[in-house]
Design a protein around this motif. Structure first.
Motif, PDB file in Angstrom:
ATOM      1  N   GLY A  67       0.792  -1.193  -0.121  1.00  0.00           N
ATOM      2  CA  GLY A  67      -0.047  -0.063  -0.150  1.00  0.00           C
ATOM      3  C   GLY A  67       0.773   1.264  -0.205  1.00  0.00           C
ATOM      4  O   GLY A  67       2.111   1.245  -0.794  1.00  0.00           O
ATOM      5  N   ALA A  68       0.236   2.200   0.587  1.00  0.00           N
ATOM      6  CA  ALA A  68       0.946   3.564   0.459  1.00  0.00           C
ATOM      7  C   ALA A  68       2.224   3.712   1.259  1.00  0.00           C
ATOM      8  O   ALA A  68       3.463   4.275   0.888  1.00  0.00           O
ATOM      9  CB  ALA A  68       0.170   4.503   1.134  1.00  0.00           C
ATOM     10  N   SER A  69       2.583   2.667   2.075  1.00  0.00           N
ATOM     11  CA  SER A  69       3.578   2.693   2.979  1.00  0.00           C
ATOM     12  C   SER A  69       5.044   2.121   1.963  1.00  0.00           C
ATOM     13  O   SER A  69       6.164   2.395   2.209  1.00  0.00           O
ATOM     14  CB  SER A  69       3.781   1.812   4.202  1.00  0.00           C
ATOM     15  N   GLY A  70       4.572   1.578   1.253  1.00  0.00           N
ATOM     16  CA  GLY A  70       5.785   0.829   0.235  1.00  0.00           C
ATOM     17  C   GLY A  70       5.764   1.498  -1.134  1.00  0.00           C
ATOM     18  O   GLY A  70       6.738   1.305  -1.932  1.00  0.00           O
ATOM     19  N   ARG A  71       5.046   2.566  -1.263  1.00  0.00           N
ATOM     20  CA  ARG A  71       4.863   3.351  -2.673  1.00  0.00           C
ATOM     21  C   ARG A  71       5.187   4.903  -2.483  1.00  0.00           C
ATOM     22  O   ARG A  71       4.631   5.517  -3.614  1.00  0.00           O
ATOM     23  CB  ARG A  71       3.762   2.773  -3.333  1.00  0.00           C
ATOM     24  N   ASN A  72       5.291   5.378  -1.340  1.00  0.00           N
ATOM     25  CA  ASN A  72       5.375   6.916  -1.164  1.00  0.00           C
ATOM     26  C   ASN A  72       6.768   7.100  -1.468  1.00  0.00           C
ATOM     27  O   ASN A  72       7.502   6.565  -1.948  1.00  0.00           O
ATOM     28  CB  ASN A  72       5.148   7.187   0.317  1.00  0.00           C
ATOM     29  N   GLY A  73       7.156   8.467  -1.828  1.00  0.00           N
ATOM     30  CA  GLY A  73       8.518   9.235  -2.099  1.00  0.00           C
ATOM     31  C   GLY A  73       9.704   8.729  -1.190  1.00  0.00           C
ATOM     32  O   GLY A  73      10.749   9.004  -1.660  1.00  0.00           O
ATOM     33  N   TRP A 347       4.566   5.522 -11.222  1.00  0.00           N
ATOM     34  CA  TRP A 347       3.649   4.652 -10.101  1.00  0.00           C
ATOM     35  C   TRP A 347       2.695   5.869  -9.591  1.00  0.00           C
ATOM     36  O   TRP A 347       2.969   6.974  -9.649  1.00  0.00           O
ATOM     37  CB  TRP A 347       4.199   3.694  -9.339  1.00  0.00           C
ATOM     38  N   THR A 348       1.584   5.183  -9.009  1.00  0.00           N
ATOM     39  CA  THR A 348       0.601   6.317  -8.254  1.00  0.00           C
ATOM     40  C   THR A 348       0.433   5.442  -7.038  1.00  0.00           C
ATOM     41  O   THR A 348       0.269   4.213  -6.796  1.00  0.00           O
ATOM     42  CB  THR A 348      -0.629   6.132  -9.122  1.00  0.00           C
ATOM     43  N   GLY A 349       0.015   6.291  -6.089  1.00  0.00           N
ATOM     44  CA  GLY A 349      -0.727   5.848  -4.826  1.00  0.00           C
ATOM     45  C   GLY A 349      -1.635   6.800  -4.257  1.00  0.00           C
ATOM     46  O   GLY A 349      -1.826   7.943  -4.723  1.00  0.00           O
ATOM     47  N   ALA A 350      -2.630   6.125  -3.314  1.00  0.00           N
ATOM     48  CA  ALA A 350      -3.703   6.992  -2.805  1.00  0.00           C
ATOM     49  C   ALA A 350      -3.233   7.632  -1.623  1.00  0.00           C
ATOM     50  O   ALA A 350      -2.658   7.070  -0.650  1.00  0.00           O
ATOM     51  CB  ALA A 350      -4.832   6.195  -2.587  1.00  0.00           C
TER      52      ALA A 350
END
Length: 464
Positions: A67-73, A347-350
Motif C-alpha cells: 500500500g501507501a507505505s511501500g509506494r510513497n516518495g 507509479w501512483t498511490g492513494a
C-alpha cells in the motif's frame, strides 16, 4: 493488472523474504492489527516491546508494503512547517510538542534501523523547501517567524547559491534548510519492520484480507480462511478505511500522488549536489518533491492529481501513472541535465487527505475496543512512527501526552458528503492548477480561481 511499485519490487528482490503465510483457522490474541503498513507495524512493534507476553496478530490483505507505505516518495519530513495550522487546531502547547515529536521521530527511526539492522537506505540529508516561481517567495515567512518566537525554528535561510546547491535545481530560489529530515527507501523499511515484528513475537499473516469485523465481549476479525478473536484491535487500513467504515466516509478525500524515477545516473546526481539524500519540495499547493537514491537515481513526484469519487480505491491507484508525461516534463524543467536519462518506472498511490491536513485517531465509531488511525494527508513516513506511539499508548491503556492529545479524538472537520464532495474537490483542484500555471508563467491568476484555490489552504502541504 496491479503493478507493484518500484520500491517494493526492489525490496522483494534485494532481501531474503519468507514466503507469505495466510491465516488458516482460529487464533486467540490480545491485540489484532489489520494493515501491514507503517502504522500497523510500528503499533505492533511498540506494543510488543512494552508487553512481550501479549499475543499480537497482524493481518495484511496483500504483502506488507504493497500500500501507501511501500509506494510513497520516501521523504522524511516533519510537522514544523505546519506549526500555525497545529496552533489553530490544537493550541500552542500541543503544537510545539507535535513539532518537537515529529523532528525527534526522524532520528528515532534512524536509531531503530541501526539497532535492528534494517538497511532502509536511510540518509539524514535534511530537507529543503524553496520557491519554484516568484509567487511562492515568502510563503514560509509567517510560520518560520512563529517558530522563532517560541524557540523551535530549526530552519535556516539559504542564499541563492545555497538554494541551488542543496535543492539541486537552478529553478529554485529563496530556500530554507533543516537538518531534521532526510529520505529512505520506504518498502525496505516496511519489510525490515516486518522482520523485526516477527522476531519480537508478532504473528504476521499476509494475503489475509479482513472480511468482517464483529464485537461482543471480544473483537472478532474474519478472513477468507480464518478468524482472530482478540481483546482489542486496531484498524490501520489507510486509504481503505472510508469505504470499509461508512461513518468515516466524509473524513478524507482520496487523492493520488504520482511519481517517476530515473535509471541510475550517479555522476549527474553528484553534479546536481543531491547525493546526500536530502528531501526537496517546492512551495506550491500541489507540491513537487524529489530526492536521490544511493545508486544515483532521481525520484520526482507531485500530489493532487486524480481524486476518487466516493473514496473508492480505483484501479488507477495500482497502475503506472497517467501523469508520466507531465512528470517527465517537470523533471526536464527542474533538471535539464537529466532530460535524456530514461525513466525506469512511474507509479501512483492513494493519499487519504483529511480536511485539516492532519491525521486523526480514536475509537472506531460503533465499537468499544477497536482503535484506528488515518488521514496522514501525504505526509506519513515520519508521522506514522508517531501514530504507532499513539495507538500503542491507547492499546496499553496509558495516560500520557499521546492519549490526551486532540489527535486521539477523531476527525476535527469533515468534507461535504457525496454527491457534493467529488465535484467540489474537482472544482478546487482545477482552480489550484489554474492559479499555479499562471504563477509559473509570471502572470496574475484570475480572481475567482484564487478564491476557490484558497479553500484548500487549511489542508495545505505547509503553512503559507
Amino acid at each position: 493488472m496491479k503493478q507493484q511499485a518500484f520500491w517494493l519490487q526492489q525490496a522483494l528482490a534485494s532481501t531474503d523474504q519468507p514466503a507469505p503465510v495466510p491465516l488458516q483457522g482460529e487464533l486467540q490474541a490480545d491485540v489484532c492489527i489489520v494493515g501491514g503498513g507503517f502504522t500497523g507495524l510500528w503499533t505492533a512493534i511498540m506494543t510488543q516491546l512494552a508487553q512481550p507476553q501479549w499475543r499480537i496478530v497482524l493481518l495484511e490483505k496483500d504483502l506488507c508494503g504493497s500500500g501507501a507505505s511501500g509506494r510513497n516518495g520516501g521523504c522524511m519530513l516533519t510537522w514544523s512547517t505546519k506549526y500555525l495550522t497545529l496552533c489553530r487546531l490544537y493550541g500552542a502547547e500541543e503544537a510545539g510538542r507535535l513539532v518537537a515529536a515529529s523532528e525527534q521521530a526522524v532520528f528515532d527511526i534512524a536509531a531503530f534501523c541501526q539497532q535492528y539492522g534494517i538497511d532502509a537506505q536511510l540518509r539524514l540529508g535534511g530537507a529543503v523547501y524553496a520557491a519554484s516561481n516568484a509567487a511562492q517567495v515568502g510563503s514560509l515567512t509567517s510560520v518560520l517567524r512563529a517558530l522563532d518566537q517560541v524557540g523551535r525554528n530549526r530552519w535556516q535561510a539559504l542564499d541563492a547559491a545555497g538554494t541551488v546547491a542543496l535543492g539541486g535545481s537552478a529553478a529554485l530560489q529563496h530556500g530554507v534548510y533543516s537538518a531534521a529530515a532526510g529520505s529512505l527507501q520506504p518498502a525496505l523499511l516496511v519489510r525490515g519492520l516486518l522482520r523485526v515484528a516477527r522476531q519480537l513475537g508478532v504473528r504476521v499473516f499476509e494475503h489475509s484480507a479482513m472480511t468482517t469485523l464483529q464485537e461482543d465481549e471480544y473483537v472478532h476479525v474474519h478472513t477468507p480462511h480464518g478468524r482472530v478473536r482478540a481483546r482489542q484491535a486496531v484498524m490501520a487500513l489507510n486509504a481503505a478505511m472510508p469505504r470499509r467504515f461508512g461513518r468515516l466516509a466524509d473524513s478524507v478525500v482520496l487523492v493520488s500522488s504520482d511519481m517517476v524515477i530515473t535509471e541510475p545516473a550517479p555522476a549527474i546526481i553528484e553534479q546536481l549536489g543531491l547525493q546526500r539524500g536530502q528531501a526537496v519540495c517546492d512551495l506550491r499547493t500541489f507540491v513537487h518533491y524529489w530526492r536521490s537514491t544511493p545508486d544515483g537515481r532521481l525520484m520526482l513526484g507531485k500530489g493532487g492529481n486524480r481524486i476518487a469519487w466516493g473514496n473508492r480505491l480505483h484501479g488507477y491507484f495500482d497502475q503506472p501513472s497517467a501523469y508520466r508525461g507531465q512528470l517527465q516534463a517537470a523533471m526536464a524543467r527542474f533538471f535539464p541535465a537529466l532530460a535524456e536519462v530514461p525513466l525506469a518506472q512511474s507509479w501512483t498511490g492513494a493519499s487519504d487527505r483529511s480536511a485539516t491536513g492532519m491525521p486523526f485517531f480514536g475509537v472506531l465509531p460503533g465499537y468499544r475496543r477497536v482503535w484506528y488511525g488515518m488521514g496522514y494527508s501525504g505526509n506519513g513516513v515520519v508521522q506514522c512512527h508517531l501514530g504507532g506511539q499513539l495507538l500503542s499508548s491507547l492499546l496499553l491503556g496509558q495516560d500520557n501526552a499521546w492519549t490526551r492529545s486532540p489527535l486521539a479524538q477523531g476527525p476535527l472537520a469533515q468534507f461535504p458528503p457525496e454527491p457534493l464532495r467529488w465535484p467540489g474537490a474537482m472544482l478546487v483542484r482545477q482552480a489550484i492548477r489554474s492559479v499555479e500555471a499562471r504563477q509559473d508563467a509570471g502572470r496574475p491568476p484570475a480572481w475567482l480561481a484564487t478564491r476557490l484555490a484558497a479553500l484548500a489552504s487549511m489542508a495545505g502541504k505547509a503553512d503559507r
